[in-house]
Write a protein that holds these residues in place. Structure first.
Motif, short mmCIF file in Angstrom:
data_model
loop_
_atom_site.label_atom_id
_atom_site.label_comp_id
_atom_site.label_asym_id
_atom_site.label_seq_id
_atom_site.Cartn_x
_atom_site.Cartn_y
_atom_site.Cartn_z
N SER A 188 24.44 25.25 73.36
CA SER A 188 23.51 24.94 72.27
C SER A 188 23.12 23.48 72.35
CB SER A 188 24.14 25.25 70.91
OG SER A 188 25.33 24.51 70.73
N SER A 189 21.99 23.16 71.73
CA SER A 189 21.46 21.78 71.72
C SER A 189 21.32 21.24 73.14
CB SER A 189 22.37 20.87 70.88
OG SER A 189 22.50 21.34 69.57
N ILE A 190 20.78 22.06 74.03
CA ILE A 190 20.54 21.64 75.40
C ILE A 190 19.21 20.90 75.44
CG2 ILE A 190 20.18 22.41 77.78
CD1 ILE A 190 21.86 24.90 77.07
N ASP A 191 19.25 19.62 75.75
CA ASP A 191 18.04 18.79 75.71
C ASP A 191 18.06 17.88 76.93
OD1 ASP A 191 15.82 17.35 75.11
OD2 ASP A 191 16.60 16.42 73.29
N ALA A 192 17.44 18.34 78.02
CA ALA A 192 17.46 17.61 79.28
C ALA A 192 16.18 16.81 79.46
CB ALA A 192 17.65 18.57 80.44
N SER A 193 16.30 15.63 80.04
CA SER A 193 15.12 14.86 80.41
C SER A 193 14.54 15.44 81.70
CB SER A 193 15.51 13.39 80.60
OG SER A 193 16.49 13.27 81.61
N PRO A 194 13.32 15.05 82.09
CA PRO A 194 12.72 15.63 83.31
C PRO A 194 13.64 15.46 84.52
CG PRO A 194 11.07 14.41 82.07
CD PRO A 194 12.39 14.13 81.40
N HIS A 195 13.79 16.55 85.27
CA HIS A 195 14.66 16.55 86.44
C HIS A 195 14.27 17.69 87.36
CE1 HIS A 195 16.44 19.49 83.72
NE2 HIS A 195 17.07 20.03 84.76
N ARG A 196 14.85 17.71 88.55
CA ARG A 196 14.64 18.82 89.48
C ARG A 196 15.94 19.04 90.24
NH1 ARG A 196 9.86 17.92 92.72
NH2 ARG A 196 9.18 16.32 91.26
N HIS A 197 16.14 20.25 90.73
CA HIS A 197 17.35 20.56 91.50
C HIS A 197 17.07 21.70 92.46
CE1 HIS A 197 17.52 23.68 88.47
NE2 HIS A 197 17.77 22.81 87.51
N HIS A 198 18.04 21.93 93.34
CA HIS A 198 17.91 22.93 94.39
C HIS A 198 17.85 24.35 93.84
CE1 HIS A 198 18.67 25.18 98.04
NE2 HIS A 198 19.84 25.60 97.60
N ALA A 199 18.50 24.60 92.74
CA ALA A 199 18.62 25.97 92.22
C ALA A 199 17.32 26.45 91.57
CB ALA A 199 19.75 26.05 91.20
N ILE A 200 17.10 27.77 91.65
CA ILE A 200 16.13 28.41 90.78
C ILE A 200 16.78 28.56 89.42
CG2 ILE A 200 14.81 30.53 90.35
CD1 ILE A 200 14.71 30.97 93.35
N GLN A 201 16.06 28.27 88.35
CA GLN A 201 16.64 28.31 87.01
C GLN A 201 16.07 29.47 86.21
OE1 GLN A 201 17.59 24.57 85.21
NE2 GLN A 201 16.70 25.18 83.26
N LEU A 202 16.95 30.20 85.57
CA LEU A 202 16.57 31.28 84.66
C LEU A 202 17.15 30.95 83.30
CD1 LEU A 202 15.49 34.13 84.00
CD2 LEU A 202 17.59 35.08 84.99
N ALA A 203 16.29 30.81 82.29
CA ALA A 203 16.72 30.44 80.95
C ALA A 203 16.37 31.54 79.96
CB ALA A 203 16.08 29.12 80.52
N TRP A 204 17.27 31.76 79.02
CA TRP A 204 17.10 32.83 78.02
C TRP A 204 17.68 32.34 76.70
CZ3 TRP A 204 20.86 37.56 77.84
CH2 TRP A 204 20.49 38.41 76.79
N SER A 205 16.82 32.06 75.72
CA SER A 205 17.29 31.62 74.42
C SER A 205 17.58 32.83 73.53
CB SER A 205 16.24 30.73 73.74
OG SER A 205 15.04 31.44 73.53
N ARG A 206 18.54 32.68 72.64
CA ARG A 206 18.85 33.75 71.70
C ARG A 206 17.67 33.98 70.76
NH1 ARG A 206 23.45 32.72 68.05
NH2 ARG A 206 22.75 34.74 67.30
N ASN A 207 17.51 35.22 70.31
CA ASN A 207 16.45 35.51 69.34
C ASN A 207 16.58 34.59 68.13
OD1 ASN A 207 15.34 37.48 70.89
ND2 ASN A 207 16.00 39.19 69.62
N GLY A 208 15.45 34.04 67.72
CA GLY A 208 15.46 33.17 66.55
C GLY A 208 15.71 31.72 66.89
N TYR A 209 15.98 31.43 68.17
CA TYR A 209 16.21 30.05 68.58
C TYR A 209 15.07 29.63 69.50
CZ TYR A 209 20.90 30.32 66.65
OH TYR A 209 21.96 30.44 65.80
#
Length: 247
Positions: free
Chosen positions: A17-38
């Motif tokens: 929770s409260s994930i707040d990243a500044s601009p960045h890049r990395h080798h991995a492909i990223q898959l993000a899924w927020s909980r309903n209502g968030y």
């Protein structure tokens, strides 16, 4: 305290929770899924989830609460996510998903992530088994050795000099470097740095200090680890540690 991070070959899974990243890049492909209502924001624009972000694409991600999956691009899951991106740097899925909250009563990733993988028409085996798609048997064996770190059996960083690895694979150094870059789409040194970063994260999760984790993973010192971590993930180790250890 319940772990919110799972590290397996080809995939890192984080619930936070409260994930707040500044601009960045990395080798991995990223898959993000927020909980309903968030809420979830990508590059300061509010979006629905799930969202897929391709390898080495600069992004700024903010999630009130939800899941982050970092996937090796040459793994089976990475290949499936690449197909869904279809050459786009990122893809947002518009229809909301059903969700299961990460609680102390459930710790089975196949159950927790089933709605996500079902929605994306992906095999639910991937949270546990994400095999490499690398064809060359020498490089595949090398990746298997690197993944030993995930079981707490890291080989010393001095064993990973390109010249030494090439000799072990019965290749010239130049041939090894060319073959590795061709197979993985990333040069050896930055890939090894990514692996060391994951090794350091695992050490920190196991209770090691940043200084000890840096030494174990082959960084020159904790400052080097901290700089690399912030550049790679868009946050400090202290910020990440707070996310990792939330129950």
């Amino acid at each position: 305290m319940k772990s919110n991070v799972w590290i397996k070959a080809g995939i890192v899974i984080i619930y936070g929770s409260s994930i707040d990243a500044s601009p960045h890049r990395h080798h991995a492909i990223q898959l993000a899924w927020s909980r309903n209502g968030y809420s979830c924001k990508l590059d300061n624009n509010e979006i629905s989830t799930p969202v897929i972000i391709d390898s080495n694409v600069e992004h700024q991600l903010q999630i009130d609460e939800g899941w982050i999956l970092l996937v090796e691009p040459t793994s089976e899951l990475g290949g499936e996510l690449s197909k869904k991106l279809a050459g786009q740097p990122s893809k947002v899925f518009k229809v909301p998903l059903p969700t299961i909250k990460h609680t102390e009563y459930i710790d089975d990733l196949t159950v927790l992530l089933f709605p996500l993988f079902e929605y994306l028409a992906l095999s639910n085996k991937f949270p546990l088994i994400n095999e490499s798609q690398i064809a060359d048997h020498r490089i595949k064996k090398l990746l298997h050795e690197l993944n030993q770190c995930l079981d707490g059996e890291c080989l010393k960083p001095s064993n990973w000099r390109a010249s030494d690895v090439a000799q072990k694979l019965a290749l010239s150094e130049s041939r090894f470097l060319h073959l590795f870059s061709k197979e993985l789409g990333i040069p050896w040194r930055p890939y090894l740095l990514w692996c060391r970063m994951i090794c350091a994260v695992r050490a920190i999760l196991n209770g090691e200090s940043a200084t000890d984790a840096a030494h174990m993973a082959g960084f020159s010192d904790s400052a080097h680890l901290s700089r690399t971590f912030r550049k790679t993930f868009g946050m400090t180790i202290r910020q990440a540690n707070a996310i990792f250890k939330k129950s």
